[in-house]
Scaffold this motif. Structure first.
Motif, mmCIF file in Angstrom:
data_model
loop_
_atom_site.group_PDB
_atom_site.id
_atom_site.type_symbol
_atom_site.label_atom_id
_atom_site.label_comp_id
_atom_site.label_asym_id
_atom_site.label_seq_id
_atom_site.Cartn_x
_atom_site.Cartn_y
_atom_site.Cartn_z
ATOM 1 N N GLY A 79 60.370 55.400 42.365
ATOM 2 C CA GLY A 79 58.918 55.335 42.243
ATOM 3 C C GLY A 79 58.238 56.600 42.738
ATOM 4 O O GLY A 79 58.880 57.523 43.225
ATOM 5 N N GLU A 83 54.836 55.179 47.084
ATOM 6 C CA GLU A 83 54.783 53.898 46.376
ATOM 7 C C GLU A 83 56.166 53.437 45.941
ATOM 8 O O GLU A 83 56.304 52.614 45.045
ATOM 9 C CB GLU A 83 53.884 54.004 45.140
ATOM 10 C CG GLU A 83 52.443 54.322 45.449
ATOM 11 C CD GLU A 83 51.585 54.390 44.198
ATOM 12 O OE1 GLU A 83 52.127 54.399 43.075
ATOM 13 O OE2 GLU A 83 50.358 54.426 44.351
ATOM 14 N N THR A 85 59.629 51.633 45.465
ATOM 15 C CA THR A 85 60.076 50.247 45.589
ATOM 16 C C THR A 85 61.603 50.237 45.657
ATOM 17 O O THR A 85 62.261 51.236 45.382
ATOM 18 C CB THR A 85 59.582 49.368 44.418
ATOM 19 O OG1 THR A 85 60.138 49.842 43.192
ATOM 20 C CG2 THR A 85 58.061 49.347 44.346
ATOM 21 N N PHE A 108 56.521 46.339 46.920
ATOM 22 C CA PHE A 108 55.298 46.766 46.239
ATOM 23 C C PHE A 108 54.186 46.913 47.264
ATOM 24 O O PHE A 108 54.104 46.153 48.223
ATOM 25 C CB PHE A 108 54.895 45.742 45.166
ATOM 26 C CG PHE A 108 55.894 45.631 44.054
ATOM 27 C CD1 PHE A 108 55.957 46.589 43.058
ATOM 28 C CD2 PHE A 108 56.785 44.574 44.006
ATOM 29 C CE1 PHE A 108 56.891 46.493 42.029
ATOM 30 C CE2 PHE A 108 57.712 44.465 42.988
ATOM 31 C CZ PHE A 108 57.763 45.422 41.996
ATOM 32 N N LYS A 114 46.834 44.907 42.377
ATOM 33 C CA LYS A 114 47.830 45.930 42.056
ATOM 34 C C LYS A 114 49.239 45.364 42.204
ATOM 35 O O LYS A 114 50.097 45.577 41.350
ATOM 36 C CB LYS A 114 47.650 47.156 42.960
ATOM 37 C CG LYS A 114 48.634 48.263 42.622
ATOM 38 C CD LYS A 114 48.322 49.537 43.378
ATOM 39 C CE LYS A 114 49.065 50.675 42.820
ATOM 40 N NZ LYS A 114 50.195 51.175 43.198
ATOM 41 N N GLU A 118 52.078 44.975 39.275
ATOM 42 C CA GLU A 118 53.393 45.597 39.413
ATOM 43 C C GLU A 118 54.520 44.566 39.327
ATOM 44 O O GLU A 118 55.544 44.802 38.689
ATOM 45 C CB GLU A 118 53.491 46.379 40.721
ATOM 46 C CG GLU A 118 52.576 47.584 40.781
ATOM 47 C CD GLU A 118 52.944 48.658 39.782
ATOM 48 O OE1 GLU A 118 54.133 48.875 39.534
ATOM 49 O OE2 GLU A 118 52.011 49.296 39.249
ATOM 50 N N ASN A 121 54.782 43.494 35.620
ATOM 51 C CA ASN A 121 55.396 44.534 34.792
ATOM 52 C C ASN A 121 56.886 44.672 35.085
ATOM 53 O O ASN A 121 57.694 44.848 34.169
ATOM 54 C CB ASN A 121 54.695 45.877 35.015
ATOM 55 C CG ASN A 121 53.345 45.937 34.354
ATOM 56 O OD1 ASN A 121 53.066 45.205 33.404
ATOM 57 N ND2 ASN A 121 52.480 46.796 34.861
ATOM 58 N N SER A 122 57.253 44.610 36.357
ATOM 59 C CA SER A 122 58.661 44.740 36.734
ATOM 60 C C SER A 122 59.479 43.554 36.237
ATOM 61 O O SER A 122 60.591 43.725 35.735
ATOM 62 C CB SER A 122 58.784 44.880 38.251
ATOM 63 O OG SER A 122 60.123 45.032 38.617
#
Length: 155
Positions: A79, A83, A85, A108, A114, A118, A121-122
Motif C-alpha cells: 500500500g 496507509e 495494509t 485499514f 474510508k 477499503e 474493495n478488498s
C-alpha cells in the motif's frame, strides 16, 4: 460491551489442487500473472520486496514479504506510505488434492467511510483473485476477472 474489530476483508475458496501447487501459484509471479497481476519482479521471499504490476491499469506497487511458511502461510505488507495494509494467506490442505485458501487483508486506516470502502474493495478484489486462481489451477482457464473488474470507458 466488547467492541469487535471489523476492519478487515476476507475471502476464502476451495481449490482442488495439492497445497504445494496452490502455494506456489501465489509466490511465483510466472503463475500468478495468469489470474491476478500481469507482471512481478520475482518470487516472494521472506524479508524481501517485490514489485507487482497491472499493466492495463498502468499501476504498480511494492510488496514486502513478512512471512513465508512453505505450503501454509504468506504475509505481506503493501500500500501507499502511511496507509499500508497486511495481507495474509492461509493454506489448509484438506487432502492430497484439495486446498482451502483463506485471504485476510487488515490494518485499514481512516474514518469509518474510508475503512468501509477499503474493506469492500478488498473483499471484492480478493474474491476475484481466488476465483481466477481456482479456474486457472483446476482447468487452465484464464478468466481475466481482475482485468475486467474496471473495463475501460466506465468510471
Amino acid at each position: 460491551m466488547a467492541t469487535v474489530n471489523n476492519n478487515f476483508a476476507k475471502a476464502e475458496m476451495l481449490i482442488r489442487k495439492p497445497v504445494s501447487e496452490v502455494f506456489e501459484a501465489f509466490i511465483n509471479p510466472e503463475i500468478t500473472r495468469n489470474f491476478w497481476f500481469t507482471k512481478g519482479s520475482g518470487k516472494l521471499e521472506e524479508g524481501k520486496s517485490a514489485e507487482w504490476t497491472w499493466e492495463i491499469y498502468g499501476f504498480s506497487l511494492t510488496v514486502l514479504t513478512k512471512v513465508i511458511e512453505a505450503d501454509k502461510r504468506i504475509v505481506i505488507k503493501w500500500g501507499n506510505s502511511g496507509e499500508e495494509t497486511i495481507v495474509e494467506w492461509v493454506f489448509s490442505s484438506l487432502d492430497e488434492k484439495e486446498t482451502f485458501v483463506s485471504i485476510t487483508n487488515s490494518n485499514f486506516k481512516g474514518d469509518a467511510d474510508k475503512i468501509l470502502s477499503e474493506v469492500r474493495n478488498s473483499t471484492e478484489g480478493f474474491t476475484l483473485v481466488l476465483a481466477g486462481a481456482k479456474a486457472f489451477l483446476e482447468h487452465q482457464i484464464q478468466l481475466n476477472l481482475v482485468l475486467d473488474r474496471f473495463p475501460k470507458g466506465l468510471s
